[in-house]
Design a protein around this motif. Sequence first.
Motif, mmCIF file in Angstrom:
data_model
loop_
_atom_site.group_PDB
_atom_site.id
_atom_site.type_symbol
_atom_site.label_atom_id
_atom_site.label_comp_id
_atom_site.label_asym_id
_atom_site.label_seq_id
_atom_site.Cartn_x
_atom_site.Cartn_y
_atom_site.Cartn_z
ATOM 1 N N LYS A 88 0.832 -1.198 0.000
ATOM 2 C CA LYS A 88 0.000 0.000 0.000
ATOM 3 C C LYS A 88 0.871 1.254 0.000
ATOM 4 O O LYS A 88 1.916 1.290 0.645
ATOM 5 C CB LYS A 88 -0.928 -0.001 1.210
ATOM 6 N N PRO A 89 0.446 2.279 -0.698
ATOM 7 C CA PRO A 89 1.229 3.515 -0.744
ATOM 8 C C PRO A 89 1.139 4.290 0.566
ATOM 9 O O PRO A 89 0.181 4.130 1.336
ATOM 10 C CB PRO A 89 0.584 4.307 -1.889
ATOM 11 N N ASN A 90 2.125 5.125 0.808
ATOM 12 C CA ASN A 90 2.091 6.027 1.957
ATOM 13 C C ASN A 90 0.995 7.068 1.716
ATOM 14 O O ASN A 90 1.013 7.770 0.712
ATOM 15 C CB ASN A 90 3.451 6.706 2.122
ATOM 16 N N LEU A 94 0.655 10.154 -0.926
ATOM 17 C CA LEU A 94 -0.371 9.896 -1.941
ATOM 18 C C LEU A 94 -1.353 11.067 -2.041
ATOM 19 O O LEU A 94 -1.755 11.462 -3.137
ATOM 20 C CB LEU A 94 -1.122 8.604 -1.623
ATOM 21 N N VAL A 136 7.507 5.190 1.914
ATOM 22 C CA VAL A 136 7.219 5.825 0.633
ATOM 23 C C VAL A 136 7.912 5.006 -0.448
ATOM 24 O O VAL A 136 9.138 4.824 -0.414
ATOM 25 C CB VAL A 136 7.719 7.278 0.614
ATOM 26 N N SER A 137 7.146 4.497 -1.395
ATOM 27 C CA SER A 137 7.708 3.611 -2.413
ATOM 28 C C SER A 137 8.545 4.377 -3.424
ATOM 29 O O SER A 137 8.450 5.607 -3.549
ATOM 30 C CB SER A 137 6.585 2.873 -3.142
ATOM 31 N N GLN A 140 6.257 6.153 -5.792
ATOM 32 C CA GLN A 140 5.728 7.405 -5.245
ATOM 33 C C GLN A 140 6.763 8.522 -5.330
ATOM 34 O O GLN A 140 6.431 9.662 -5.661
ATOM 35 C CB GLN A 140 5.299 7.216 -3.792
ATOM 36 N N SER A 259 7.485 5.486 -13.184
ATOM 37 C CA SER A 259 6.339 6.245 -12.693
ATOM 38 C C SER A 259 6.450 7.710 -13.099
ATOM 39 O O SER A 259 5.440 8.353 -13.423
ATOM 40 C CB SER A 259 6.221 6.115 -11.174
ATOM 41 N N GLN A 394 0.393 3.267 -6.962
ATOM 42 C CA GLN A 394 1.396 4.093 -6.297
ATOM 43 C C GLN A 394 1.495 5.492 -6.906
ATOM 44 O O GLN A 394 1.848 6.443 -6.207
ATOM 45 C CB GLN A 394 2.775 3.409 -6.368
ATOM 46 N N LYS A 396 -1.028 7.165 -8.144
ATOM 47 C CA LYS A 396 -2.296 7.807 -7.779
ATOM 48 C C LYS A 396 -3.150 8.230 -8.966
ATOM 49 O O LYS A 396 -4.285 7.798 -9.112
ATOM 50 C CB LYS A 396 -2.035 9.028 -6.874
#
Length: 563
Positions: A88-90, A94, A136-137, A140, A259, A394, A396
């Motif tokens: 799951k993203p931060n 996000l 935080v990925s 992201q 990304s 990630q 969004k």
Amino acid sequence: MRAQLTPEPSLSFSSIRINSRNPNPSRIPTSLHFLKKNGGHRLLGRKPRLIATRAVLDSATTEQLGLNESDIRNPAISSTYRNSKLPKPNQTVLEAQARVCTGPTQTRPLSEEQAFKVLDTILRSVRGELKDEEQVSKAQLGAFFAGMTIRANAFPEATQWSEGERCAMKKFWPQLVRVLPPDVIFIADPEGSIMGFGSAAGPHFVGNGTSEMRLVGALREILAGGHLGYEEVQGVLKDSFALKLEDGNSTGVSESLLSAFLIGQRMNKETDRELKAYCLAFDDELGPAPVADVRSLTHYGEPYDGNTRYFRSTLFVSAVRSCYGESSLLHGVEWMPPKGGVTEEQMLKFMGANTNLSLHQAKELIEDNKVGFAYISLREARPSLYSLIGLREQIKKRPPLATTEKVQQFITAKGRESIVAGFYHEGYEEPLLMLMKRRGVHSGLVIKGEEACEVDGVSLQSFRLEVNAMDYGFEPTDTPRTDRSVSKNIELGLAALRGEKGPTYDRIVLNAGIVDHLLGCDGAEDVSLALERAKEAIDSDPLAARWRPFLPVTQFLPLGAFE
């Protein structure tokens, strides 16, 4: 309503706009675009969203049921179909991405307090002070800093950095530049012209290996607010969207760079060349598309992230249209961000259907006179693109793929082909029509097109078309709400196919009949006859036989469901 088709039309693309806030819910105002070719024109469009109805809450929401979606796997709720293995993203970052990773007029700069919180979160995460879901990925980091860089380099003054963002970055960047990986430093300051301190790293960054080198070169243009050529985009996509290996590793490039590439192209508003590249890049991933021996095939490209509020009708509309020889191919995924709503795959899976059909198995269902429609998952049709679902969560915001994945031909037909596609945001009417034209289908439809324009030198003409549902025997009723409930969507759809009259029945009939008419299908030149044909398909009860081979084993659909 009078038919708007010319005799023997050669090719057409049209766009439809539905005003869902119309004070008279029985009337459906629309505006259509025609693409003219060789002196004739033919409609190409998308299924109208029916406004013979208004919204009313008729199912309990997750909150009312007291469900905690993070802890409960409930196959009746759409959000629980998210793959639990995906990190799951931060949420702090996000939320910031939702504000700063969007277009030049939609971006909402962060306040000083928000910017300090986001950059502090990133710093603590990169230092290893945050664990699990708080981390935080890489994706992201790439998306957030790409958004900040494009805003600084190319956005209008109103959506460039706020004073608070500049103050926060001035404080945190000297610390961040010491701990961030080189690829993220490059994304944050590719030419050494934004941050000042530590600005030498970005201009000298080249990436690791030939794939990353190509991607870095493309990113330098994108992060400056620029655009790429068709072949350049295709080269980056084919190099970068590598399949993940069985051990979970990827043979591709840095997730931060990828990304940044995806969100950067969307923030710069993709050109037609760029969208064509996304749309066609993976057509040959599994070899040539199977060819179905049918006289007519409609490709339904609904938004992959599903419906979160209202009844989703396409699966049931396809069953109705198949009864009179209009075959359909639906495609999508089980779950997709950002909405994570009800999808066809969720409904089919809940009913016990096989959602792992190969392209050739789907072709056989389409050709089967007892079925006539099929669903194919992106997982089976384009594995490399399916592998990006986690990364898309990630970043969004929707990437270019969210547009182009709706205009696909995973299976082709010997006969006439049409595409029906929809979109959420203004500005994608003409790009969708352009992609359909590039696909070479006979007709299709998209929502919300209004103004005339030029697409690849082909003139578009617009006019208004008003459909009064009451003229065809439909009374104004409330639009069924499902509120992420997969089971409620199925219950409503199957009840309508059993002949139970009401708003869901009306919606399915209107969708089937109006789409047949607008796509120029045989026997649908007169809209009244098209609607009557759809009603007859339901009321004469041929649907039970069609659903049983499609759903051989089900927990929801008993053998007597249509009796």
